[in-house]
Design an enzyme around this catalytic site. Structure first.
Site, PDB file in Angstrom:
ATOM      1  CB  CYS A  30      -0.864   0.018   1.239  1.00 21.37           C
ATOM      2  SG  CYS A  30      -1.854  -1.455   1.361  1.00 21.37           S
ATOM      3  CE1 TYR A 169      -3.304 -10.195  -0.107  1.00 23.55           C
ATOM      4  CE2 TYR A 169      -5.346  -8.944  -0.113  1.00 23.55           C
ATOM      5  CZ  TYR A 169      -4.112  -9.206   0.433  1.00 23.55           C
ATOM      6  OH  TYR A 169      -3.677  -8.473   1.507  1.00 23.55           O
ATOM      7  CG  HIS A 172      -2.039  -9.337   4.279  1.00 25.55           C
ATOM      8  ND1 HIS A 172      -1.602  -9.123   2.989  1.00 25.55           N
ATOM      9  CD2 HIS A 172      -0.929  -9.390   5.041  1.00 25.55           C
ATOM     10  CE1 HIS A 172      -0.277  -9.050   2.980  1.00 25.55           C
ATOM     11  NE2 HIS A 172       0.146  -9.216   4.213  1.00 25.55           N
ATOM     12  CG  ASP A 264       3.334  -9.875   5.681  1.00 22.88           C
ATOM     13  OD1 ASP A 264       4.451 -10.407   5.659  1.00 22.88           O
ATOM     14  OD2 ASP A 264       2.746  -9.487   4.646  1.00 22.88           O
TER      15      ASP A 264
END
Ligand code: ADP
Ligand code: SF4
Length: 687
Positions: A30, A169, A172, A264
C-alpha cells in the site's frame, strides 16, 4: 562489478508464460496514493523498476464496488475506466524491463463500502472487520457466481492494462478467497463450508477462472497466508500445509506470508530479518512452482542463503524496496555498502493508515517522485558559479542528510557536532531496547559522506554564535535537535504540571539516554502516544525497576496502530508485567506520592512511586538560532547569506521528518523559489 556469490540472485525465472529477469520481487504494498493519485503512483513504481526489481506489483486492487475499502486508497479495477491508471504504471515499469503485477481482491467483510454504500458480503453473516457499525450478509450461490465473474473480468482488465502477473489474493485476512478458508468467517453448511476441501473450493475455482481468463498471457500468482496466529479460528500452519498440497501446481507462483498485516510487516523492534521462514519454508517442498516470500531482507548474503537453502526462489520485498528502490542494482553493481537498509520503523505503513502519500524514514524521496521530482539516487548538481560553503550545525538525522545531499550536489560542506559521536537522536535512541537497527539512518549517511571529499565532519565541536559568524560559510543550517520537556506541558496539561518543576524525582527520556536512570517503582507518564513510552518501559524493566505506565489517553501508544506496533507493544508490556493505568492524568507529585485523576469521571487515585519519567512534549534547541537572529546586522560582514533551522530544531517530530527536512534543504539550496504550492497535485476534472 558484482560479487559472483550473488550471481544466483540474477538468474531469470519463469512465472507461467512470463519470465522475470532476476530474483527480486517487489511484492504488493500500500502507498496511500493508489487510484486517487495515479501519476504519483506510477512514478513511484517506475523508480523501483529502474532500480532493478524484476517484478513490480500494485497494492491490493479492488475488483468491485461491493468490496470498496474506503477511506483507504488502493488500486481499483471496477470497470474499464480504471484501466488507464494501471496502464500507465505498466508502461513505466516495462520501460525498465520489469514485469508488472496486480493484486486483485474483493475484501468482503473486511471492506467498508463507505463510499459505494453497497451491502457488505461475506461467507456467512458477520460484523464488518474494522468496527464500522454494519454487518456483512452471507453470500448465496448467485453472489458466489458474481464474485467469480467480477474477479475474471478484473483479471482481463488487468491484462488489458498490460499486467504480466495477475494475483489471486488469499492473505492478510483481506480477501474473500481467504475468508472462505477461515472457520471463524465461514460457517456455511453447503459445499463451500465445513470440511477443508469445501472451504478451499472457492479459492480453487477463482484460481482456475483466472488461469482460464488470462493464463495464456499472464502468470497467475497466489498470495497465501500460511498462519494467522489465531489458533483454530484462523488459518493454521497444519491446515495451510494441506491447502498448499491441494493447490500445489495450480498457481504459476506462490507468494507466501503470515497474516494479518501486523504479523507480516512486523517492526524491527519485534522481529528480525527473515522471521517468517519457519512459517513458509514448507511451501517449496510441496510445489514445483516458484515461491516468493518476505522477511525485510536487506542483506544480499541472507537473500542468497534463502535461495541456496531452498526456502525461496524469489526475494520478496515491500519495505526494503521502499527504503532502497535501487537495492537490486546496487547488488548487481557490487555496491553493497550503498544499500540504504530499511530500519523496520514502519512509518511507510502509516501513509496507508493515515490515507496520505507514503513516506519513508530512510528514503526521503519515497512518495515524492512525481510530486517533487525527487529521485532516491540522483539530485541536481549545484550550478558551476555557486561556490558557497555551507555550515551544518548538528549531526543528527537532519544535519547528516543535509550534509550528505548537499555534498552530492557538489557543495563544500562543514558539519559541526557538539558531541563525540554523530547521529544525534538516532544514536541515542538506537541504544534503547529493540531500536538497534535505527542506527542505519546514521550509518548509511556516514558511509555516503565518507565518499564525498567536499564534506567535512567535526566532532566535539559545540558551535556558539561567535563561532558561526567567524566560520566563513555563506549558508548556515541549524540542525541542533530538541529536548524533552521537564514541566509536564503537553496535550493534556496546557499549563504544565506545577509539582514537576525542580522535582529531582522527575526524569525525561533525555536523562535516561544520558545514563541518568531512576530506580525502584517508576511511573512512565505518556502524553505522547507513540513509541517512546513503551521503549522506556522496556528499558526500565531491564534494569529491574517496577514500572507503572500512566497515560491520559484511553489506550497505550495509540498512534502506534498506524505503524502496526500497537498489538506488539501491548503484548510486550503485558509480558514484562508493566501495570497500565489509562485515562488518568496527573494532578500532583510530591515526595513519593502521585495523585491521579480519571479524565472522564474525575475520580482521584493515588500511587506510590519513587520516580516519574515524563514523556509529554519536546522543545527545539533553538538558542543558537535566536542568538544569530539577534545579530542579523553582522551577517553581511560575516559573508552569511542565509541561516535556517531544520528538523527537530525547528519543530520536533519523527526521525523521518528530520531526514526529510535535511533532504529538502539540500534540494532547495540555490534553486530559485517559485511562489505557490511547492509540489504537484492531481486534479480530477470531467469524468
Ligand atoms: P534532528 O533529529 O533534527 O537531526 P538531533 O537531536 O538528532 O536532531 O540532532 C541534533 C544534533 O545537534 C545533536 O547531535 C546535538 O548534539 C547537536 N547540536 C546541538 N547544538 C549544537 C551546537 N550548538 N553545535 C554543534 N552541535 C550541536
Ligand atoms: Fe523501512 Fe521505515 Fe522506510 Fe518503512 S519507513 S521502508 S520501515 S525505513
Amino acid at each position: 562489478m558484482r560479487d559472483s556469490r550473488y550471481d544466483i540472485l540474477f538468474t531469470p525465472i519463469q512465472i507461467g508464460p512470463v519470465t522475470a529477469k532476476n530474483r527480486f520481487f517487489q511484492v504488493p504494498h500500500c502507498n496511500g496514493m493508489g487510484h486517487a493519485m495515479p501519476l504519483a503512483h506510477a512514478a513511484m513504481r517506475e523508480v523501483k523498476a529502474e532500480g532493478g526489481w524484476a517484478v513490480i506489483s500494485t497494492e491490493e486492487c479492488e475488483i468491485h464496488p461491493s468490496g470498496d475499502v474506503s477511506p483507504y486508497v488502493e488500486a481499483r479495477l471496477w470497470d474499464d475506466r480504471d484501466i488507464p491508471a494501471l496502464a500507465l504504471m505498466c508502461e513505466r515499469v516495462h520501460a525498465h524491463g520489469a514485469l508488472a503485477a496486480v493484486e486483485l481482491t474483493h475484501n468482503g467483510p473486511t471492506a467498508s463500502n463507505l463510499f459505494s454504500r453497497e451491502v457488505l458480503i461475506a461467507p456467512s453473516h458477520q460484523p464488518s472487520k474494522y468496527g464500522y457499525p454494519s454487518q456483512a450478509r452471507a453470500m448465496d450461490k448467485c453472489d458466489i457466481a458474481n464474485y467469480r465473474r467480477w474477479h475474471r473480468e478484473a483479471a482481463i482488465r488487468g491484462m488489458r492494462a498490460g499486467m504480466d502477473i495477475v494475483y489471486v489474493y488469499a492473505a492478510h485476512d483481506l480477501s474473500l478467497a481467504m475468508h472462505f478458508l477461515q472457520r471463524r468467517r465461514n460457517q456455511r453448511t453447503d459445499e463451500y463450508g465445513g470440511s477443508l476441501e469445501n472451504r478451499v473450493r472457492l479459492l480453487r475455482e477463482v484460481l482456475i477462472d483466472t488461469k482460464e481468463a488470462v493464463g495464456h498471457r499472464c502468470g497467475v500468482a497466489l498470495r497465501f497466508a500460511t498462519e494467522e496466529l489465531l489458533g483454530p479460528e484462523g488459518v493454521e500452519l497444519s491446515e495451510a500445509r494441506e491447502i498448499v498440497g491441494m493447490l500445489a501446481e495450480l498457481p504459476d507462483l506462490w507468494d507466501v506470508n503470515i497474516a494479518a498485516w501486523y504479523n507480516d510487516s512486523v517492526p524491527s523492534r519485534f522481529a528480525p530479518e527473515g522471521a517468517q521462514e519457519p512459517f513458509i519454508d514448507f511451501v517449496k517442498k510441496t510445489t514445483s512452482k516458484p515461491v516468493v516470500g518476505v522477511g525485510r531482507f536487506t542483506s544480499p548474503d541472507t537473500m542468497v542463503s534463502q535461495l541456496r537453502r531452498g526456502v525461496l526462489d524469489m526475494i520478496g520485498a515491500a519495505r526494503p524496496s521502499i527504503a532502497d528502490p535501487f537495492l537490486p542494482r546496487k547488488i548487481e553493481e557490487g555496491r553493497i555498502d550503498d544499500i540504504r537498509e530499511c530500519i523496520g520503523c514502519n512509518l511507510c505503513v502509516s501513509g496507508d493508515n493515515t490515507i496520505t502519500p507514503i513516506r519513508c524514514t530512510q528514503n526521503p524521496s519515497m512518495g515524492e517522485e512525481w510530486r517533487k521530482g525527487w529521485h532516491p539516487e540522483r539530485i541536481a548538481t549545484k550550478t558551476a558559479k555557486d561556490d558557497a560553503r555551507v555550515l551544518v550545525v548538528g549531526g543528527g538525522p537532519a544535519g547528516l542528510e543535509a550534509a550528505r545531499a548537499l555534498g552530492q550536489r557538489g557543495y563544500e560542506v562543514h558539519l559541526a557536532e557538539s558531541r563525540k559521536e554523530l547521529g544525534g537522536r538516532v544514536s541515542r535512541e538506537a541504544r534503547l531496547p529493540g531500536l538497534a537497527e535505527w542506527a542505519r539512518v546514521r550509518d548509511w549517511r556516514l558511509g555516503q559522506i565518507r565518499k564525498l571529499p567536499q564534506v567535512n565532519l567535526y566532532l566535539d565541536s559545540a558551535m556558539s554564535a561567535d563561532d558561526v559568524l567567524a566560520f566563513g560559510a555563506q549558508h548556515v543550517v541549524l540542525a541542533t535537535g530538541c529536548h524533552w520537556r521537564r514541566d509536564g506541558y503537553g496535550r493534556s496539561h496546557g499549563l504544565g504540571i506545577a509539582s514537576f518543576r525542580d522535582n529531582p524525582r522527575v526524569f525525561t527520556p533525555d536523562d535516561l539516554m544520558d545514563e541518568r536512570w531512576p530506580s525502584g517503582r517508576v511511573v512512565i507518564y505518556d502524553d505522547d502516544y507513540f513509541y517512546t513510552g513503551s521503549v522506556i518501559a522496556e528499558a526500565l524493566r531491564k534494569r529491574g525497576c517496577e514500572v507503572v505506565y500512566v497515560t491520559p489517553d484511553d489506550t497505550i501508544a495509540s498512534w502506534s496502530s498506524n505503524t502496526l506496533d500497537y498489538r506488539h507493544i501491548q503484548r510486550r508490556l503485558a509480558k514484562l508485567e508493566v501495570e497500565c493505568v489509562v485515562s488518568h492524568s496527573i494532578v500532583d507529585y510530591r515526595d513519593s506520592t502521585l495523585q491521579l485523576e480519571h479524565v472522564w469521571n474525575g475520580k482521584p487515585q493515588s500511587l506510590h512511586c519513587d520516580a516519574i519519567v515524563s514523556i509529554t512534549a519536546r522543545l527545539p534547541n533553538d538558542a543558537l538560532y535566536h542568538a544569530l537572529r539577534e545579530r542579523e546586522a553582522e551577517w553581511q560582514d560575516a559573508g552569511i547569506h542565509s541561516i535556517d533551522g531544520i528538523g527537530d530544531a525547528l519543530a520536533p517530530g519523527l526521525i523521518a521528518h528530520a531526514v526529510y527536512a535535511g533532504h529538502r534543504y539540500a534540494q532547495e539550496l540555490g534553486v530559485p523559489r517559485e511562489g505557490g504550492v511547492p509540489f504537484k497535485r492531481h486534479f480530477h476534472v470531467g469524468e
